[in-house]
Design a protein around this motif. Sequence first.
Motif, PDB file in Angstrom:
ATOM      1  N   SER A 528      73.084  58.139  60.591  1.00 11.37           N
ATOM      2  CA  SER A 528      73.393  59.374  61.328  1.00 11.37           C
ATOM      3  C   SER A 528      72.262  60.389  61.164  1.00 11.37           C
ATOM      4  CB  SER A 528      74.718  59.952  60.860  1.00 11.37           C
ATOM      5  OG  SER A 528      74.612  60.333  59.518  1.00 11.37           O
ATOM      6  N   ASP A 529      71.701  60.434  59.963  1.00  5.85           N
ATOM      7  CA  ASP A 529      70.548  61.324  59.731  1.00  5.85           C
ATOM      8  C   ASP A 529      69.444  60.993  60.717  1.00  5.85           C
ATOM      9  OD1 ASP A 529      71.774  62.652  57.790  1.00  5.85           O
ATOM     10  OD2 ASP A 529      70.460  62.025  56.122  1.00  5.85           O
ATOM     11  N   THR A 530      69.160  59.667  60.788  1.00  7.25           N
ATOM     12  CA  THR A 530      68.082  59.249  61.680  1.00  7.25           C
ATOM     13  C   THR A 530      68.395  59.665  63.111  1.00  7.25           C
ATOM     14  OG1 THR A 530      68.336  57.232  60.392  1.00  7.25           O
ATOM     15  CG2 THR A 530      66.531  57.291  61.960  1.00  7.25           C
ATOM     16  N   LYS A 531      69.668  59.435  63.484  1.00  7.47           N
ATOM     17  CA  LYS A 531      70.038  59.801  64.856  1.00  7.47           C
ATOM     18  C   LYS A 531      69.814  61.290  65.088  1.00  7.47           C
ATOM     19  CE  LYS A 531      73.438  56.412  66.229  1.00  7.47           C
ATOM     20  NZ  LYS A 531      74.864  56.115  66.027  1.00  7.47           N
ATOM     21  N   LYS A 535      67.451  63.117  67.652  1.00  6.53           N
ATOM     22  CA  LYS A 535      67.903  64.132  68.620  1.00  6.53           C
ATOM     23  C   LYS A 535      67.039  65.361  68.523  1.00  6.53           C
ATOM     24  CE  LYS A 535      72.760  63.791  69.214  1.00  6.53           C
ATOM     25  NZ  LYS A 535      74.001  64.296  68.603  1.00  6.53           N
ATOM     26  N   GLU A 536      66.826  65.784  67.298  1.00 10.47           N
ATOM     27  CA  GLU A 536      66.033  66.995  67.085  1.00 10.47           C
ATOM     28  C   GLU A 536      64.637  66.824  67.684  1.00 10.47           C
ATOM     29  OE1 GLU A 536      65.758  70.006  63.276  1.00 10.47           O
ATOM     30  OE2 GLU A 536      66.140  67.899  62.968  1.00 10.47           O
ATOM     31  N   ILE A 537      64.099  65.624  67.383  1.00  9.50           N
ATOM     32  CA  ILE A 537      62.759  65.354  67.898  1.00  9.50           C
ATOM     33  C   ILE A 537      62.769  65.446  69.420  1.00  9.50           C
ATOM     34  CG2 ILE A 537      61.045  63.521  68.213  1.00  9.50           C
ATOM     35  CD1 ILE A 537      61.787  62.609  65.331  1.00  9.50           C
ATOM     36  N   ASN A 538      63.790  64.774  70.012  1.00 10.83           N
ATOM     37  CA  ASN A 538      63.865  64.805  71.464  1.00 10.83           C
ATOM     38  C   ASN A 538      63.958  66.241  71.979  1.00 10.83           C
ATOM     39  OD1 ASN A 538      63.708  62.089  71.631  1.00 10.83           O
ATOM     40  ND2 ASN A 538      65.902  61.725  71.915  1.00 10.83           N
ATOM     41  N   GLY A 539      64.899  66.994  71.302  1.00 11.62           N
ATOM     42  CA  GLY A 539      65.070  68.391  71.703  1.00 11.62           C
ATOM     43  C   GLY A 539      63.765  69.161  71.627  1.00 11.62           C
ATOM     44  N   CYS A 579      47.417  68.340  70.370  1.00 12.80           N
ATOM     45  CA  CYS A 579      48.747  68.187  69.746  1.00 12.80           C
ATOM     46  C   CYS A 579      49.385  66.857  70.118  1.00 12.80           C
ATOM     47  CB  CYS A 579      49.655  69.339  70.178  1.00 12.80           C
ATOM     48  SG  CYS A 579      49.341  70.816  69.225  1.00 12.80           S
ATOM     49  N   THR A 580      49.291  66.487  71.437  1.00 12.72           N
ATOM     50  CA  THR A 580      49.855  65.191  71.838  1.00 12.72           C
ATOM     51  C   THR A 580      49.186  64.065  71.071  1.00 12.72           C
ATOM     52  OG1 THR A 580      48.723  65.833  73.872  1.00 12.72           O
ATOM     53  CG2 THR A 580      50.981  65.002  74.092  1.00 12.72           C
ATOM     54  N   GLN A 581      47.853  64.212  70.953  1.00  9.84           N
ATOM     55  CA  GLN A 581      47.135  63.168  70.176  1.00  9.84           C
ATOM     56  C   GLN A 581      47.677  63.088  68.746  1.00  9.84           C
ATOM     57  OE1 GLN A 581      42.880  63.638  70.240  1.00  9.84           O
ATOM     58  NE2 GLN A 581      42.685  62.642  72.247  1.00  9.84           N
ATOM     59  N   LEU A 582      47.809  64.291  68.179  1.00 16.16           N
ATOM     60  CA  LEU A 582      48.312  64.349  66.799  1.00 16.16           C
ATOM     61  C   LEU A 582      49.665  63.651  66.672  1.00 16.16           C
ATOM     62  CD1 LEU A 582      46.869  65.854  64.476  1.00 16.16           C
ATOM     63  CD2 LEU A 582      48.653  67.573  64.651  1.00 16.16           C
ATOM     64  N   ILE A 583      50.534  64.016  67.618  1.00 15.86           N
ATOM     65  CA  ILE A 583      51.876  63.403  67.588  1.00 15.86           C
ATOM     66  C   ILE A 583      51.767  61.891  67.700  1.00 15.86           C
ATOM     67  CG2 ILE A 583      54.029  63.167  68.895  1.00 15.86           C
ATOM     68  CD1 ILE A 583      53.697  66.188  69.568  1.00 15.86           C
TER      69      ILE A 583
END
Lengths: 639, 195, 199
Positions: A528-531, A535-539, A579-583
Motif C-alpha cells: 500500500s505504501d508503494t501504491k 499515486k503521489e508520484i503520478n500526482g 529536470c526530466t533528464q534527472l527524473i
Amino acid sequence: MEEVDRILIHSLRQAGTDIDEDVQSVKQFTSELIVEAVVRCLRVIDPGLGSGVSTTLPPGMSARFRLGMSLAQACQDLGYKGEIGYQTFLYSNEPEIRSLLMFLVEKLPRESAEASDQPAGKSALLQKAIAAQIKAQLALPWLPPSCRLPLHCKTQSPGPCHSFRAQPLSLPYSLKAPSKKQAKEVKEYWRVHLLPVTSQPSQHASVPASLLENHVSELSAAQEWENEWNSQGLLSRLTPEDYRSRKRARLQKRIEEQLRTAAQPRPDTHGATRSTSDLTELLNSFGGTATGGDILTKGTRFTHSEKFTFTQEPEKAAQQMAAAASALPSSHQSEEDLKAKQEAELSDLQQQLQQLSVQMEEVGGDIRQLTVSIHQVSDELKQRELSNSEKQDTVKVKKQTIDLLPDAENNLVKLQSLVEGSAKRVVHLASQWEKHRAPLIDEHRRLKELCSNREMESSMKLSEIKDLHDKIRHSAEEAKKKESLYKQLITEYETLPKDVSRSAYTMRILEIVSNIKKQKEEITKILSDTKELQKEINGLTGKLDRTFAVTDELVFKDAKKDESVRKSYKYLAALHENCTQLIQTIEDTGTIMREIRDLEEQIETENGKKTVSNLEKILEDYKAIRQENSALAAKIRDG
Amino acid sequence: MELSDSVVKGLQTLADPACFDFRAFTAFTEVAFDSLLSSRTDRALDLPELKKIDQALLKHCHVATTTFILEGIKQNADKSTISSCLEDVKFDSERVDAFYTSYQKNKRNLESLLSSIDRCPPHITDASWRLEYCMKNGHVHNVNQPTFLISFNTEDGGNEGTSSDVNFSCTLEQLQDLVGKMKDAAKSMERATQL
Amino acid sequence: MLLVFSDEHKEHLGFLPEVDSSVVGEFGRIAVEFLKKGSNPKIYEGAARKLNVPSETIQHGVEGLMYLLTESSKLMISDVDFQDSVLVLGFSEELNKLLLQLYLENRKEIRQILGELAPSLPHYQNLEWRLDVQLASRALRQQVKPTVTMKLHLKSGGTQTARLFQTDPATLLHLLQELERALAEVKSNHCRRILRNIK
C-alpha cells in the motif's frame, strides 16, 4: 529453514538413518548421508522398492552412477514431480535435496508413528527387562568366589537352595468357629504353649513356604465357599450358618447311611464282630449329637456311648494338644534325650493301651449281653401291656351292655332318639361348617396367591442379587486390569524421552504461522505504501506538467514582448529538460538497482548449488571413470 | 493382593490403637520382619512392649503380619499396593509409613530368602587349566601331543553351598570346539541385551 | 632302535615260514582283527583243522604276530629298523616284506588302540548349552534371572557321562577368557620351542 531441517533430521532418524549429532541442517549432508537417508525412507515407504538398493555408496564410479539412477527412478515412481537424476545424489545442492527429503518424509507411513504411541505389549516389556538384567550382570566384573561382595553373591554364586517344603502350622485361631466359642483349654494352649509360627517348622528354611501355603489354602477355601454360596447357597434362602449346619447334617446322614449299609452284621465272620460293633458305636455317636434328648429317656446303650464320648472328649483334646506341643521341636532338649523319652513313653502307652483294650473287650461283652437281655425284657413288657389294655377295653363294653339289659325296650327307644338327635346335630353342624368353610377357603386361596407372589418376587430379587454379584466381580476384574494398565503406562511414560514433545512442535508451528501472518501484514503495508507513493508520484508529475504548461504559456506570452523574459523562457525550457533528464536518470538508477538485486539473488542461488565444488567433483569422477575404463580396456587387452 | 479373612482380621487388630499403641506397633513389626529373617524366634514375642497384649491375639497378629509380608514380597508389591492394602484394614497413615519403611529396609533380604526356595544344577564359579605335553606312556611311546586338563569349580546351592571340581582333559581340537561353543553362548547372550 | 626277541617269541614265530605266504597274510589279518576286537579261539581251531597242525601252534603264531605288531607300533620304529629287527628271525625276503607291509599298514590304528589304554581323566566329548531366564518361581513371582545352562558330555574309557551345570553371564565371559588363554598358550614361544625340540 532451521526448523524444517530439524524436523526433517528427526524424522529421518526415526526412519532408521544414522545421522551424527553435529549435523544440524541439510546443508551439511554428504552424498553418503543423502543416499542412506533416501534408501532408508524408500525401504520404510515401500519395502519392495528399497530392498534392492544398498544404503552405502559403492566405491566404483560406474556403480555409483547406477545407484543414483535407480534411486532417481524409485523417487519418480513414488510420484516425485521435481527435477531428479543421478546428479541429485552425487552432486547435491541444498534446495533440491531439501525438497526431495520433504517429499519422502511426507510419504513416510503414519501408522508406524501411531504404533509407537500404543502401549508396548507385555512381552516387549519383558524382553526389555531381560535385556537390562543381562546388561547389568555383564557390567559387573567377575570376581573370584572368595572375594565376592554381596552384590556379586546374588548373581555370580548360586546361593543357598531349598525346595518348597511346607509343613502344617498350628494356628492361634480357628477358621470354623469364632474364638469365643472355643474351649477354655484350647485358648489356654494358644496363650501359653503355642510357639510363634516362625519357629514351628523343623527347619527355618520352610517357614516362608509353610506360611505362604497356609495362606493359599485359606484363600482357596474361602473362594470355594464363595462359589458354592453364590451358586447354591443363595438359592436355598438360608443364612450362611443355617446353610452350613444343614449341609453338615446332610453329609452326616449320608455317611451314616453308607456306614450302616457297609456294616451289616455278618454272623459268619468272627473277626468282623468287633469292628462292626465299633462302627455301630460310631454311628450312635453320630446320632447322639443329633437326637440326644430322645435317647436319654430310653436309657439304652446310647447313653453309655454318649457319656463315653462326652467325657472322653476334653481329655482327648488335651492329650492331643499336649502331643502336638511336644511334637514341636523344642530347642532345650537334645534329640537323643527326646528319643529315649519318647520310646519309654511309647512302650508305657502301649502297655496301657493293651490293658485298656482287654478291659474294654470284657466290658463290651458284658454290655452286649445286658443290652440283649434288656431288649428282650422290654419287648415282653410292651406286649403284656398291650394285651392288658385290650382286655380292659373289652371288659368295659361288656359291663355297659350288661347294665342296659334289664329295661330293654325303654332303653331301645331312648337309644333311637339319641341316635336321631345326634344325626340332626350332625346335619346342623355340617351346614354350620359349610358356612364357616367358604370364607376360610377364600382366605386360604388369597393367602396362597399372596405367598406365590412373594415367592416370585423373592426369586426375582435373588436373580437380581446374582446378577449384581456377577457384575461386582466383573467390575472388580476390570478395575484390576485397568489399574495394571495404568501402572504400565505410567512407567512407560516415565521412561519416554521428554525432548521431542508434541506441544513444542505445535508451539513452533503456531509461532511460524504468526510470523507468516506478521510478514504478510508487513508485505501488504509495503504494497500500500508503494501504491501511495506511486499515486503521489503520478500526482506530482501531473502537477508539474500542469504547472509547467501554465508557466510555459505565461512566460511565452511575455517572451514575445521582452527580451529578458525570453531568456528566462529559455532557461525555463532548459530547466524543464534537465529536470526530466534527472527524473529519467533516477528512474534508470532504480531499475538498475533492482536488476542488481535480482542478479545478486541469482548469484546466491547459484552459489547455493555448490556449482564449483560439484564441477570439481564431476571432473574428478570423470577422471575416475576414464581410469576405470582404461583399466578395463587394459584388462581386456591382457586377457 | 488377595488376603484371607484371618490375615485381614489379624491386621485389623494390629491397626487398632486400643490393642497396639504405636510403640508396641513398631516393636511388633520389627519382630515380625526379624522372625522371618533369623532362625531363633522361639521367644521373639516376649517383649516388654507387648506384655499387655493377649498372647493368643498377639500370635494371631504375628501369623497375619508375616503372611502379609511374604505375600507382598512374593508379588513384588510396590508402595501403592502395600499402602492401599493396609488402608483397607484401617491402618492410619503413620502406621502405613512405619510399616513401609521396615518393608523397604528388609525387602532385599526377604527377596533373597524367597528366591532361595529354588532348585538349580551346580553353578560354575571358576575355571582353571593346565597344559601338558604327553611324551610316552606304558602302552605307546612317542605320543608327543599337548593335552589340556581343565577343571571347573562348581558350587551346589542345594548342598549348603558345597563346592566341588569337575576335571576333564581335552586335546587341542576338543578345546577349540569347547571354546567355540561357549563363544556361541556368550554371543547369543549379548544379542539378548540388544533388544 | 631294534626290537629284541625273546627265545620263546622266536620259537612261536618260527611256525610262520612253514606255511604258505598267503596263509601268513591271513594270519596277519587275523592278528590285526584280534587287536581291534579281542581274540576268538574258534578261529584257531578252524585254521588248525585246515592246516592239519595243533591249534596251539596256530595260536602261538598269531599271538606272536600280535606281539610283534604291538611292540613295534609302541616304539614307533622306522621301517628300516623293523626290517633289521625281523632279519634276526631268519625269514625269507618275501615274508619279511609281507611283515613290513603289515606293520606299516596297521601302525596308526594299533597306536590309537594302544593310546586308549593309557590312564586318563574323563575326556571332553561335547557341550550343549541353553540361555535360560527364570521369570517366576512358586515363592517369588516377577523375577528376572538369566542363566546359561550347560550340559557337558564326557567320555571316560568306554562310558559316556553327561553333567549339567549352570552359570551366570559374567562368569561365562570369565570362563571363556580363561579357556582362550589356555588356547593361546599352546601358540606361545615357550610352548612352541618345547614342541619343536622334543620331537
